[in-house]
Scaffold this active site. Structure first.
Site, PDB file in Angstrom:
ATOM      1  N   HIS A 153      35.776  50.062 128.848  1.00 41.54           N
ATOM      2  CA  HIS A 153      36.646  50.930 129.646  1.00 41.54           C
ATOM      3  C   HIS A 153      36.639  50.485 131.109  1.00 41.54           C
ATOM      4  CE1 HIS A 153      34.957  53.315 126.314  1.00 41.54           C
ATOM      5  NE2 HIS A 153      36.095  53.970 126.293  1.00 41.54           N
TER       6      HIS A 153
ATOM      7  N   SER B 179      35.333  56.325 120.936  1.00 43.00           N
ATOM      8  CA  SER B 179      34.089  57.101 121.020  1.00 43.00           C
ATOM      9  C   SER B 179      33.831  57.927 119.769  1.00 43.00           C
ATOM     10  CB  SER B 179      34.138  58.070 122.213  1.00 43.00           C
ATOM     11  OG  SER B 179      34.171  57.363 123.406  1.00 43.00           O
TER      12      SER B 179
ATOM     13  N   HIS C 182      29.928  64.634 127.137  1.00 42.33           N
ATOM     14  CA  HIS C 182      30.087  63.523 126.184  1.00 42.33           C
ATOM     15  C   HIS C 182      29.493  63.863 124.812  1.00 42.33           C
ATOM     16  CE1 HIS C 182      31.042  59.453 125.045  1.00 42.33           C
ATOM     17  NE2 HIS C 182      29.784  59.123 124.803  1.00 42.33           N
TER      18      HIS C 182
ATOM     19  N   HIS D  15      29.462  53.771 121.177  1.00 43.64           N
ATOM     20  CA  HIS D  15      30.215  52.521 121.007  1.00 43.64           C
ATOM     21  C   HIS D  15      29.219  51.445 120.578  1.00 43.64           C
ATOM     22  CE1 HIS D  15      34.178  53.502 122.945  1.00 43.64           C
ATOM     23  NE2 HIS D  15      33.456  54.526 123.333  1.00 43.64           N
TER      24      HIS D  15
ATOM     25  N   MET E 174      40.594  58.266 128.601  1.00 47.22           N
ATOM     26  CA  MET E 174      40.252  57.207 129.558  1.00 47.22           C
ATOM     27  C   MET E 174      40.406  55.803 128.960  1.00 47.22           C
ATOM     28  SD  MET E 174      36.721  58.994 130.825  1.00 47.22           S
ATOM     29  CE  MET E 174      36.625  60.774 131.084  1.00 47.22           C
ATOM     30  N   SER E 175      41.278  55.662 127.987  1.00 49.02           N
ATOM     31  CA  SER E 175      41.381  54.345 127.328  1.00 49.02           C
ATOM     32  C   SER E 175      42.766  54.125 126.738  1.00 49.02           C
ATOM     33  CB  SER E 175      40.330  54.249 126.218  1.00 49.02           C
ATOM     34  OG  SER E 175      40.669  55.136 125.156  1.00 49.02           O
TER      35      SER E 175
ATOM     36  N   TYR F 272      36.282  52.428 133.599  1.00 48.96           N
ATOM     37  CA  TYR F 272      35.249  53.157 134.357  1.00 48.96           C
ATOM     38  C   TYR F 272      33.866  52.518 134.245  1.00 48.96           C
ATOM     39  CZ  TYR F 272      34.002  55.453 129.902  1.00 48.96           C
ATOM     40  OH  TYR F 272      33.629  55.699 128.610  1.00 48.96           O
ATOM     41  N   GLU F 273      33.684  51.604 133.298  1.00 49.23           N
ATOM     42  CA  GLU F 273      32.396  50.909 133.199  1.00 49.23           C
ATOM     43  C   GLU F 273      32.281  49.820 134.267  1.00 49.23           C
ATOM     44  OE1 GLU F 273      31.145  50.197 128.850  1.00 49.23           O
ATOM     45  OE2 GLU F 273      33.246  50.788 128.684  1.00 49.23           O
TER      46      GLU F 273
ATOM     47  N   ALA G 162      38.998  59.161 121.661  1.00 53.80           N
ATOM     48  CA  ALA G 162      38.615  60.561 121.795  1.00 53.80           C
ATOM     49  C   ALA G 162      39.371  61.101 123.002  1.00 53.80           C
ATOM     50  CB  ALA G 162      37.112  60.664 122.034  1.00 53.80           C
TER      51      ALA G 162
ATOM     52  N   ASN H  89      37.693  68.018 122.493  1.00 53.81           N
ATOM     53  CA  ASN H  89      37.424  69.202 123.331  1.00 53.81           C
ATOM     54  C   ASN H  89      38.762  69.719 123.850  1.00 53.81           C
ATOM     55  OD1 ASN H  89      37.086  66.535 124.915  1.00 53.81           O
ATOM     56  ND2 ASN H  89      37.639  68.036 126.482  1.00 53.81           N
TER      57      ASN H  89
END
Ligand code: HPA
Length: 279
Positions: free
Chosen positions: A84, A31, A253, A62, A215-216, A86-87, A114, A239
């Site tokens: 990902h 990201s 995001h 992306h 998340m990756s 989550y997609e 990220a 963050n």
């Protein structure tokens, strides 16, 4: 979606028909970190939607294309954007590109992501070199190696004691020190997303010994190690994970993408240095 060996070979054939440089190093750019691929020379750009079986990127930040060419003289293939879990993709789809890279001849895989900082010493814009991970997603059943094992890719059981290559980590440390860039080294924790963590989850994950959360990356790392690739990975801290309820700040995001702008030059300097050292 379960792929056959022929599905991977078909994607390889599409890519082979377009490229002029045979890649040996794979880059996965997360990201807001895709800009690095813009500096690849002798480049051939292949949109994901032209490669059969390749999962499309649906997340802002992306690009959704493969860039093949040279970086610091090294033959590279870079993924500008990844898929990902989550997609809604299966673990096999998320990791499809890694097996395609493997069949293309890639021996070394460098991944970026990220991530939220759990370690209290980490600040937005810092870089963390992964030296280990906690696969919460995998422990919950989301592991790309679940299912029939194809011995052509690798063995049924994979040891994880040397996941992030010690030699590559040493190179990265050395390059960062020379360039005066702070490079933390720590443990990445992978969860499914897409929501960010609750404050209670942040406190729990920190207590488990994780330094950064995202998340990756881990599914791809597993498939790469299964295939015997040498792996290195970096988290860009976008963050600081929020560990109290009702805080004034809320993770989003946009801040993740904003931090990418600060991170790209630092990450670029380190990756270029490592690629030079690999020659
Ligand atoms: N949590 C999970 N994934 C992330 C974060 C985070 O705080 N920041 C960027 N990706």
């Amino acid at each position: 979606m379960i792929y056959t060996y022929a599905d991977y070979q078909q994607a390889v054939a599409v890519i082979q028909s377009k490229i002029t440089v045979q890649p040996e190093i794979g880059l996965v750019l997360g990201s807001g970190l895709g800009a690095l691929a813009d500096t690849i020379t002798e480049r051939v750009v292949i949109p994901y939607d032209t490669i059969s079986g390749w999962p499309q990127s649906t997340v802002p930040g992306h690009h959704g294309q493969l860039v093949v060419g040279r970086l610091e003289g090294q033959p590279v293939v870079a993924q500008q954007g990844r898929a990902h879990f989550y997609e809604g993709y299966t673990m096999q789809q998320v990791t499809f590109p890694i097996r395609v890279m493997h069949l293309l001849g890639v021996k070394t895989l460098i991944l970026t992501n990220a991530a939220g900082g759990l370690n209290r010493a980490y600040r937005v814009g810092d870089l963390m070199l992964l030296n280990d991970h906690i696969n919460l997603l995998g422990m919950a059943g989301g592991n790309p190696l679940i299912g029939p094992n194809d011995e052509r890719f690798g063995p049924r059981f994979v040891g994880m004691g040397h996941t992030y290559d010690a030699g590559l980590r040493e190179m990265a440390r050395h390059v960062a020190a020379e360039a005066g860039i702070t490079l933390h080294e720590g443990v990445y924790l992978c969860l499914a997303g897409p929501n960010f963590e609750t404050p209670a989850e942040v406190r729990m994950l920190r207590g488990w010994g994780a330094d950064a959360v995202g998340m990756s990356t881990v599914p791809e790392v597993l498939v790469a190690r299964h295939a015997g690739m040498r792996v290195m990975a970096f988290s860009g801290i976008t963050n600081e994970a929020i560990d109290v309820v009702d805080a004034t700040a809320e993770t989003n995001h946009e801040e993740v993408l904003d931090a990418g702008k600060v991170l790209v030059p630092r990450l670029t300097a380190i990756l270029r240095g490592v690629l030079r050292a690999l020659q």
